[in-house]
Scaffold this motif. Structure first.
Motif, short mmCIF file in Angstrom:
data_model
loop_
_atom_site.label_atom_id
_atom_site.label_comp_id
_atom_site.label_asym_id
_atom_site.label_seq_id
_atom_site.Cartn_x
_atom_site.Cartn_y
_atom_site.Cartn_z
N ALA A 89 -36.08 52.58 110.30
CA ALA A 89 -36.85 52.16 109.04
C ALA A 89 -35.71 51.38 108.04
O ALA A 89 -36.06 50.54 107.40
N GLU A 120 -46.78 58.40 112.40
CA GLU A 120 -46.71 57.41 111.13
C GLU A 120 -45.04 56.79 111.01
O GLU A 120 -45.22 55.71 110.80
N ALA A 121 -44.25 57.53 111.52
CA ALA A 121 -42.86 56.84 111.54
C ALA A 121 -42.94 55.66 112.39
O ALA A 121 -42.24 54.70 112.39
N ARG A 124 -44.65 52.44 111.44
CA ARG A 124 -43.56 51.78 110.35
C ARG A 124 -42.60 50.99 111.04
O ARG A 124 -42.25 49.99 110.33
N ALA A 130 -52.58 59.01 110.47
CA ALA A 130 -51.09 58.45 110.20
C ALA A 130 -51.03 56.99 109.95
O ALA A 130 -50.13 56.42 109.05
N ALA A 157 -49.32 55.03 106.86
CA ALA A 157 -48.35 54.22 106.97
C ALA A 157 -48.89 52.58 106.61
O ALA A 157 -47.99 51.70 106.72
N PHE A 192 -51.19 51.08 108.33
CA PHE A 192 -51.11 50.30 109.39
C PHE A 192 -52.45 49.95 109.84
O PHE A 192 -53.29 50.82 110.19
#
Length: 876
Positions: free
Chosen positions: A638, A675-676, A679, A710, A714, A716
Motif C-alpha cells: 500500500a 480492509e488491507a 486497498r 471492511a 476501505a 471499497f
C-alpha cells in the motif's frame, strides 16, 4: 397455506402456538394438530396478535387487522367473541392498521392496542370489543406495547422512530386514561427502531427491555431511578449475541435475584441469565446457552418459557407453516440449591441445554440425552430413541466429548446393522455422488474429496483421493478407534486406490477426548517426505499427504480455484496477488487463466519452495514468491501504491471457537486483513476472493458482515453476490410501453421521433456525466459506442413514450425544471440500487440534478411542439 410470517406461543397451561401464514392465523396444539380460525370477512388481513384471559371466556385470542378493526376469538372453541372498530374513527384517512397489542391484567378485562396511523393507545374490552378509553402516546404512533402488573399496573410503549420509549402508570380499572399526559419515565432506544419490547415486575422492582433488530437487547432497571429526568434513561445491561434478534422477552419465575431473557432470530435461540443488581463491570452480558437452526432442523418460529428453574423451554420450528416442537431441558444453578440439583463436580451458571432428540442433525450434545441404558464406552454403536422409546437413529457414543453421539444412520428396520455395513453404505453413496459430478476424470481431475464429514453423514471422517492414493483424516475418536473397520469398508467398496495414508487431526482428537493407547497403531504410517504428482483441473501439483497441511492439498477450495481461473481468463493479462498461498494452487489457477504475473505470499519458506516446484512442473515462469507475513506485505504494498486486478485472500483458521473473546479477536483480524486487501485492488475495478476456514465464523453468519464493514472502511465498492440481472428489466418494460404508446397515438411518426430524441439527449448527457467523473456505469452492461447501459437508454425512452400524455398537464419550463431536479436524482439512485451504476457522492447527485433540470424542460418543449396539437384536441 403460505410460509409462516410470524408465530406466538399461547399461555403455558393452554399449550397452543399461533402461526401467521399468508392472510390467516392458525392455532396449533402440540398434540392435537391445527384448528382454523374461520372469520366472516374474507377481505380482512391480520397484522398482529396477542393472548388475553377473561373470567367467563378463559383464554382468548385478539387479532389486529390492517383495516383498524380488532377481533376477539375464544381460543378453546375457535368462535368469534367480539369485533370492534378500534382505530377506524381516529385514522382520518391515514393507515389505521393495528400495529401493537398487549394484554392488560386479568382484573381489568381489557387489552391495549396501538395503530400505525394514529398516536392513540386504546384500552378495549374483551367481551364487546368496545373502546373503554384512550390517550395520546406522543407525536408518533406506537409500534410495540408491554404491560406489567402488581400493586400498580404499568404500560410500556415504543414508537416507530428513534424517540424514547415511554413508561405509563395506569389508573385503577374503569378509570379514564385521558389524564395520562406525561410518561412516568422515558428510556433511551437502542437504535433507529424497536422490534421488540417487554416489561417485567419482580417484587418492588420494575424492568424493561427492547431490541432494535440487531444483535443486542438492552435491559433497563427502571426502579433504580426514583425520579424521572429530562434525559432518557440509559440501559443498565446490554445482552449480546451473534444473531439478529427477531423477538425477545423476559422469562418469569426463578430466583428473586436473577433475571432471565430469552430471544430468537431466524437461526438461533438465545438465553441470558444475570443478577438483577447493577454492576458496571458486567454491563455486557453474553448468553448462557444457544441452540441453532441447524440443530433443530428448521427455521425458528417462537419460544415459550421457562417459568421455573426445571421447566423446559418449548421451541417451534420447521421449514413450512406446520410447526414442529422441541423441548429444551433447562437447568440454571444458584449456590442455594446447587448441591441438591446435581451431584459430583460443581457447575458454573449454565449446566446444559439441548433440544429434543431428532435424527435431522448429525450431532447430539451431552445435555440432550435424558437416559443412558447399559454400560457404554467410547466408540460403541448405540441406538438413539425419542421420548416415546422409538428408535430414530444409530450413532457412535463418546462419553468424553461434547458431541455425545455422532449419528451415522437415520432410521432403520429389521436387525441392527453393524458398523462395517453402515460405513460401506455411506461410502458407496459418496462414490455415486462424486461420479454424478464427473469425479474422478483421468488426466484432468484426479484429486477430489470423497467423504466430507457431516456432509456425507460420517461426522469426524475425511477421505481425500489423490489419483491412486486415498488419505484418511481422523477428526473424531470413533474414527481412530475403528481404524481397521474404516479401512476395511474402503476396500469393500472397490475404490481404485493402491495405497491408504492415515492422518490424525490432533487438535480435534484431543477435543474429542481421545488419547493414544498401546494397542493403537502408530500415527501417520507414511514417511513425511513421501510425495507424488497429482492432476487437478489439468494442472499438475506435488502432494505430500503425510507431511503437508490437512491431507496435502486444500481440496475444499477446488471449485474456487476453477472460479479464479475462469475470472482471470476474462481479463487482459491481469496482475494477481495470492495471499497465504501455501503450495500456490490458486496462483497456478490464475497463471493457467492467463495472468501476466502472479505474486504469491506466505510466511512458510517450505510452502513457497513447493509452490515454486509446482510452477516449474507446469512450465510457468511468471510466478513471484514473497516470504512474509501477509499483513506486513500488504502494508508495504500500500505504501508503494501497488494495485492488483485479482486478489485471493485465504488465511488460516483465525476463530478456533465461538467463545466471545476468541470470536471478537478473530473478527478484528478478518476485518483488518480484508480492509488491507481491498486497498490493493485496482481503483478502477478489480476482484477480491476472500475466504474463511473457521467453522465458528461461517456458522455465525458474521463473515459477510465483516466483509461489508471492511469494504466500508476501505471505501471499497463491492458486490458480495452475483448480479440478479434486474437492470435488464428496463429495456423489456420500455419496449412494451413503446408498443402501447405507438398503438394508441394518432401521430406515430412524431411520437417515434420524440422517443429517439429523448434517447439521444439522454445518451449525450449521461456520457458527459461519466467523462466528468459524476458517475460510472456497470461495465458488463455498457454499449460498444459509449458508456451508457441499456437500462438508462430505457429510462430516457420511457419519458418519450409517455410524452404525449404528460403534455395534458402542461407544466412547462419552470415546473419541468423543478420536476427534473427532483425526479432525476431519485431515478438514478434507483439505478444505483439495481447495481446499474455508481454515483460519486454529492457532486454526482448535484450534476444529475443539474442535467435533468436543463434537459427535461427542453425535451418537454420539443414534445409539445411535435405532439401538443393532437393531444390537446383529443383532450378538449
Amino acid at each position: 397455506m403460505a410460509g409462516p410470517k410470524g408465530a406466538l406461543f399461547g399461555p403455558e397451561d393452554f399449550g397452543t402456538l399461533l402461526v401467521h401464514a399468508g392472510g390467516r392465523w392458525k392455532l396449533w396444539r402440540e398434540r392435537e394438530g391445527s384448528v382454523d380460525l374461520h372469520h366472516n370477512d374474507d377481505h380482512e388481513i391480520y397484522s398482529v396478535a396477542c393472548w388475553v384471559k377473561e373470567k367467563s371466556q378463559g383464554h382468548c385470542l385478539v387479532l389486529g387487522c390492517n383495516s383498524g378493526r380488532v377481533q376477539i376469538w375464544n381460543a378453546a372453541s375457535a368462535e368469534l367473541v367480539a369485533r370492534g372498530e378500534a382505530f377506524r374513527k381516529f385514522a382520518h384517512g391515514q393507515s389505521a392498521g393495528v400495529a401493537a397489542l398487549a394484554a392488560a391484567p386479568e382484573r381489568r378485562g381489557t387489552f391495549f392496542a396501538a395503530s400505525r396511523g394514529t398516536v392513540e393507545i386504546m384500552e378495549v374490552g374483551i367481551l364487546d370489543g368496545m373502546t373503554r378509553s384512550s390517550f395520546k402516546s406522543g407525536k408518533i404512533g406506537a409500534c410495540a406495547l408491554a404491560v406489567a402488573s402488581g400493586k400498580i399496573d404499568w404500560l410500556l410503549s415504543a414508537s416507530w422512530d428513534a424517540t424514547p420509549l415511554k413508561l405509563w402508570r395506569l389508573p385503577e380499572p374503569g378509570a379514564e386514561l385521558s389524564n395520562l399526559k406525561k410518561a412516568e419515565q422515558r428510556l433511551r432506544p437502542p437504535g433507529n427502531m424497536v422490534t421488540a419490547a417487554d416489561l417485567c415486575s419482580v417484587g418492588k422492582k420494575l424492568y424493561a427491555l427492547c431490541a432494535d433488530g440487531t444483535t443486542q437487547v438492552e435491559v433497563f432497571d427502571i426502579s433504580s431511578s426514583a425520579e424521572p429526568s429530562k434525559t432518557p434513561m440509559s440501559s443498565s445491561r446490554v445482552l449480546s449475541c451473534h444473531e439478529r434478534i427477531v423477538s425477545a422477552a423476559f422469562a418469569p419465575g426463578g430466583e428473586t435475584d436473577t433475571l432471565r431473557v430469552t430471544a430468537h432470530g431466524t437461526t438461533l435461540v438465545v438465553c441470558w441469565s444475570f443478577d438483577r443488581g447493577v454492576d458496571s463491570s458486567t454491563r455486557t452480558v453474553m448468553p448462557v446457552f444457544t441452540v441453532s437452526k441447524a440443530e433443530l432442523g428448521g427455521s425458528i418460529l417462537a419460544t415459550r418459557g421457562p417459568s421455573s428453574l426445571q421447566l423446559q423451554l418449548l421451541l417451534a420450528h420447521g421449514p413450512s407453516a406446520q410447526p414442529r416442537f422441541s423441548l429444551v431441558q433447562l437447568a440454571i444453578l444458584s449456590k442455594s440449591f446447587q448441591r441438591d440439583a446435581f451431584s459430583g463436580s460443581m457447575c458454573a451458571t449454565l449446566c446444559g441445554l439441548q433440544p429434543l432428540l431428532t435424527p435431522l442433525r448429525p450431532l447430539i450434545y451431552d445435555r440432550a440425552i435424558a437416559q443412558v441404558q447399559g454400560r457404554l464406552e467410547m466408540g460403541d454403536l448405540v441406538e438413539v430413541c425419542d421420548w416415546n422409546g422409538t428408535v430414530v437413529a444409530l450413532g457412535v457414543y463418546n462419553p468424553s466429548s461434547m458431541y455425545r453421539v455422532r449419528l451415522l444412520l437415520n432410521g432403520y428396520s429389521g436387525e441392527q446393522p453393524d458398523l462395517l455395513d453402515i460405513l460401506q453404505q455411506r461410502l458407496e453413496m459418496a462414490i455415486r455422488t462424486r461420479r454424478l459430478l464427473g469425479l474422478p476424470k483421468a488426466g484432468v481431475d484426479e484429486a477430489y474429496r470423497l467423504v466430507n464429514g457431516e456432509g456425507d453423514n460420517l461426522s469426524g471422517l475425511i477421505i481425500d483421493v489423490y489419483g491412486s492414493v486415498a488419505v484418511i483424516r481422523a477428526a473424531a475418536a470413533w474414527v481412530e478407534l475403528h481404524r481397521s473397520t474404516v479401512e476395511a469398508a474402503l476396500r469393500r467398496v472397490g475404490l481404485a486406490v493402491d495405497r491408504v495414508v492415515w492422518r490424525r487431526s490432533s487438535a480435534h482428537l484431543h477435543q474429542d477426548g481421545w488419547t493414544k493407547r498401546e494397542t493403537d497403531s502408530d500415527a501417520e504410517d507414511e514417511e513425511e517426505d513421501t510425495e507424488f504428482v497429482v492432476v487437478e483441473a489439468g494442472l499438475r501439483c506435488w502432494v505430500r499427504p503425510a507431511g503437508g497441511q490437512k491431507t496435502g492439498l486444500y481440496l475444499d477450495q477446488r471449485e474456487n480455484r476453477k472460479l479464479i481461473r475462469s475470472l482471470v481468463s476474462r481479463q487482459e493479462a491481469p496482475r494477481v496477488l495470492d495471499l497465504c498461498c501455501y503450495h500456490g494452487a490458486f496462483a497456478l489457477a490464475a497463471l493457467a487463466g492467463g495472468a501476466s504475473s502472479v505474486t504469491a505470499v506466505d510466511s512458510s519458506a517450505e510452502a513457497l519452495q513447493m509452490a515454486e516446484r509446482n510452477a516449474q512442473l507446469n512450465g510457468f515462469d511468471s510466478l513471484k514468491l514473497e516470504q512474509s507475513d501477509v499483513a506486513s506485505f500488504m502494508e508495504r504494498a500500500a505504501e508503494e501504491k501497488q494495485e492488483y486486478d485479482v486478489i485471493i485472500l485465504d488465511p488460516p483458521k483465525l476463530a478456533p471457537s465461538r467463545r466471545p473473546s476468541a470470536f471478537a479477536k478473530a473478527e478484528r483480524k478478518y476485518m483488518a486483513l480484508n480492509e488491507a486487501a481491498m486497498r490493493l485492488v485496482r481503483h478502477d475495478g478489480g476482484l477480491l476472493l476472500t475466504c474463511t476456514c473457521s467453522a465458528a465464523m461461517t456458522q455465525s453468519g458474521r463473515f459477510v458482515d465483516v466483509a461489508r464493514a471492511a469494504a466500508q472502511a476501505a471505501r471499497f465498492a463491492c458486490a458480495l453476490s452475483p448480479s440478479s440481472g434486474r437492470p435488464w428489466q428496463g429495456p423489456v418494460a420500455v419496449l412494451l410501453l413503446a408498443l402501447a404508446a405507438l398503438g394508441t397515438s394518432e401521430r406515430r411518426a412524431a411520437l417515434m421521433l420524440v422517443i429517439l430524441l429523448y434517447m439521444g439527449v439522454g445518451f449525450l448527457a449521461d456520457s458527459i456525466e461519466v467523462y466528468g467523473g459524476a458517475m460510472e456505469f456497470q461495465k458488463p452492461l455498457a454499449l460498444p459506442l459509449g458508456p451508457l447501459p441499456l437500462w438508462f437508454l430505457a429510462l430516457w425512452a420511457n419519458f418519450g413514450c409517455v410524452a404525449e400524455y404528460l403534455l395534458l398537464f402542461r407544466p412547462y419550463l419552470v415546473g419541468c425544471a423543478f420536476l427534473g431536479c427532483i425526479f432525476g436524482p431519485l431515478a438514478y439512485l434507483g439505478g444505483e440500487e439495481l447495481k446499474a451504476l455508481q454515483i460519486h457522492g454529492r457532486f454526482g447527485l448535484g450534476m444529475v440534478a443539474l442535467e435533468w433540470s436543463l434537459c427535461f424542460p427542453l425535451l418537454v418543449a420539443v414534445a409539445d411542439w411535435c405532439l401538443a396539437p393532437k393531444a390537446l384536441a383529443a383532450h378538449d
